[in-house]
Enzyme design. Structure first.
Site, short mmCIF file in Angstrom:
data_model
loop_
_atom_site.label_atom_id
_atom_site.label_comp_id
_atom_site.label_asym_id
_atom_site.label_seq_id
_atom_site.Cartn_x
_atom_site.Cartn_y
_atom_site.Cartn_z
N ASN A 178 -24.58 24.73 -12.31
CA ASN A 178 -25.03 23.37 -12.09
C ASN A 178 -26.45 23.37 -11.56
OD1 ASN A 178 -23.74 24.17 -9.29
ND2 ASN A 178 -25.00 22.36 -8.85
N CYS A 179 -27.15 22.25 -11.75
CA CYS A 179 -28.46 22.07 -11.15
C CYS A 179 -28.35 20.92 -10.17
CB CYS A 179 -29.53 21.82 -12.22
SG CYS A 179 -29.25 20.36 -13.23
N PHE A 180 -29.41 20.15 -10.00
CA PHE A 180 -29.39 19.08 -9.01
C PHE A 180 -28.38 17.99 -9.35
CE2 PHE A 180 -33.63 20.90 -8.60
CZ PHE A 180 -33.72 21.06 -7.23
N ARG A 223 -26.49 18.04 -12.78
CA ARG A 223 -25.73 18.29 -14.01
C ARG A 223 -24.80 19.50 -13.89
NH1 ARG A 223 -30.60 18.00 -18.50
NH2 ARG A 223 -31.96 16.63 -17.31
#
Length: 524
Positions: free
Chosen positions: A467-469, A471
């Site tokens: 995951n990112c910030f 998504r």
């Protein structure tokens, strides 16, 4: 070939976010510590000034050694399994490279003699953890991290019979890496100076391009968001010399973010250096998307406005407060892509405007980040009131431009669809499970994770989860098994597909979702 290249870039962009997620925390603490160490704020209280410097001294080693941070973080992020062991091997690999490169430079007479480390500036060499080596900046960590991950994914499950079994699995990964690292330490001694010239040429182009370069940065940083490749734009600008370099108190800092923090931490610097480009203004996150929300609400059908508030206002607040824009941006990306181009162009224009006006602020994380970083710096150094003024203008421009384009071309933005706006509630979620007779998990958290996994095609269809910030980034085997409507029922505001890479937009709650999915996959 094109798909393979894009897929590889997706994997790298997903992995590089792993270490980057921690850096804003480091930066905020350094920014806040600058308040205590600034005599113009705390007066002559030596104890407070010492405390501020003491706090910052504990955090700066991270920012000054981003190469090893990226090496370990990228290796861990790209590893498909046994991530902790991949991180440990990455640490070993980084040290192997440093020792070997130092020895090769010494043996070939290339080692530059110096009295203090600052003497090495401009020589193409630097000192890392006591080793004088070729100066590759954060690119060394990126390259070694990728190398470790590729070898790890290929050999981490390699087993040997009998007495040699001890040397299998991740130990064999390290065995394979040693000769590769030794060879790389030699190759980069000759190749990197040429590459460095290319990077310098790129930096020079950006500098001489002035506001055009800033516009292109802002434009690309937005227009590439659907692909997830925007990380490959802002990361080198933030942490490498592509984003500028500046000497502060005899030490050279590279990258817009590091330069900003370095000047922020030195109260004696009354005016921030105008040559350094702090390109992550994030103004569109704080102001522009509020204008977008108002335009969507104004142009929506009357019968849909009440329900539309439940979508727009939380999404706009999320963007304003913490700088996570996807929940709002993805509400119009796919239904009105033309607006996305306009959105990207406007962002580039307003970033160039604030640079032209001499603003030197940082606000990539929304208004909370903006206040934490810029208020301690003071008005004179950052000119943050101008940022606010231009932001308010941006809000108005976004509102009228979006409103005009939506009405002129009758775009089906949220609230203007032919169907009624549909909001998925917890009751809808439970009804969906009941209808499908899905009896999974022991509580609601397990049910959510199970539904997400099933919508991704089941556990056997999932290769990697990151995951990112905002998504959930998943690589799946069979795209035909993807169930987008069910993913949206779980709270996703959008789904992006690029080959077998799927990005599910959950916004700020993505970390919680990722944890639930990881636990479910581990226990089932």
């Amino acid at each position: 070939m094109k798909d393979k290249i894009v897929d590889g870039m997706q994997v790298f962009a997903r992995a590089i976010i792993v270490p980057v997620l921690f850096l804003p925390i480091v930066g905020i603490i350094i920014a806040l510590s600058s308040i205590l160490s600034n005599p113009t704020i705390v007066g002559s209280h030596n104890s407070l000034i010492y405390l501020g410097k003491f706090i910052a001294s504990g955090l700066w080693p991270i920012m000054n050694n981003l190469s090893i941070v990226f090496c370990v973080g990228i290796a861990m992020g790209m590893a498909k399994e046994k991530k902790a062991e991949a991180a440990l091997v990455a640490l070993f690999s980084f040290l192997v490279f440093l020792g070997a490169n130092n020895q090769w430079l010494s043996a070939t007479g290339k080692l530059v003699h110096y009295k203090v480390v600052s003497d090495l500036y401009g020589t193409g060499q630097t000192v890392l953890f006591g080793f004088q080596v070729i100066d590759m900046g954060v690119f060394l960590g990126m390259i070694l991290g990728i190398t470790v991950a590729l070898v790890h994914n290929k050999f981490c499950n390699k087993e040997f019979p009998g007495a040699f079994s001890f040397y299998g699995n991740t130990k064999f990964v390290f065995i394979v890496l040693v000769p590769i690292l030794l060879i790389l330490s030699i190759i980069f001694s000759y190749v990197w100076p040429v590459i460095a010239m290319g990077i310098t040429a790129l930096t020079t182009f950006i500098n001489v391009s002035g506001y055009v370069g800033v516009f292109l940065y802002g434009f690309l940083n937005r227009v590439l968001i659907p692909t997830g490749l925007h990380h490959l734009i802002w990361t080198p600008f933030s942490y490498s010399n592509i984003g500028g370099e500046l000497a502060v108190n005899g030490k050279t800092y590279f990258g817009a973010y590091n330069i900003f923090l370095a000047q922020l931490s030195d109260p004696s610097i009354k005016v921030f250096d105008p040559s350094a480009k702090y390109l992550q203004y994030g103004m569109v996150k704080v102001f522009g998307l509020i204008g977008v929300s108002l335009a969507f609400y104004k142009t929506a059908k009357k019968k849909n406005k009440t329900k539309l508030k439940a979508i727009l206002f939380p999404a706009a607040a999320t963007s304003f407060l913490v700088g996570i824009t996807e929940p709002l941006e993805f509400t119009f990306l796919f239904v009105a892509p033309f607006l996305w181009i306009i959105h990207s162009v406007l962002d580039g224009i307003f970033e160039a405007i604030v640079v032209f006006l001499g603003v030197r602020t940082y606000g990539a994380g929304g208004i909370i980040d903006f206040l934490a970083y810029n208020l301690p710096a003071g008005i004179g150094r950052t000119k943050w009131p101008i940022y606010i003024a231009v932001g308010l203008v941006e809000l108005v421009v976004y509102y009228f431009v979006f409103k005009f384009v939506i009405e002129k071309f009758n775009l089906k933005t949220p609230g203007r669809e032919d169907d009624e706006v549909k909001l998925y509630t917890k009751k809808d979620y439970k009804d969906k499970k009941s209808k499908d007779s899905k009896q999974v998990g022991e509580n609601e958290k397990d049910d959510l994770a199970a539904t997400i996994v099933e919508a991704l095609g089941g556990k056997e269809n999932i290769e990697t989860v990151d995951n990112c910030f905002s998504r959930l980034r998943v690589k799946i085997t069979d795209l035909d098994k993807l169930d987008e409507p069910t993913l949206k029922i779980t709270g996703a505001s959008g789904v992006i597909k690029n080959g077998n890479n799927v990005q599910v937009i959950y916004g700020p709650k993505v970390n919680s979702v990722r944890n639930k999915v990881d636990k479910y996959l581990a226990n089932n």
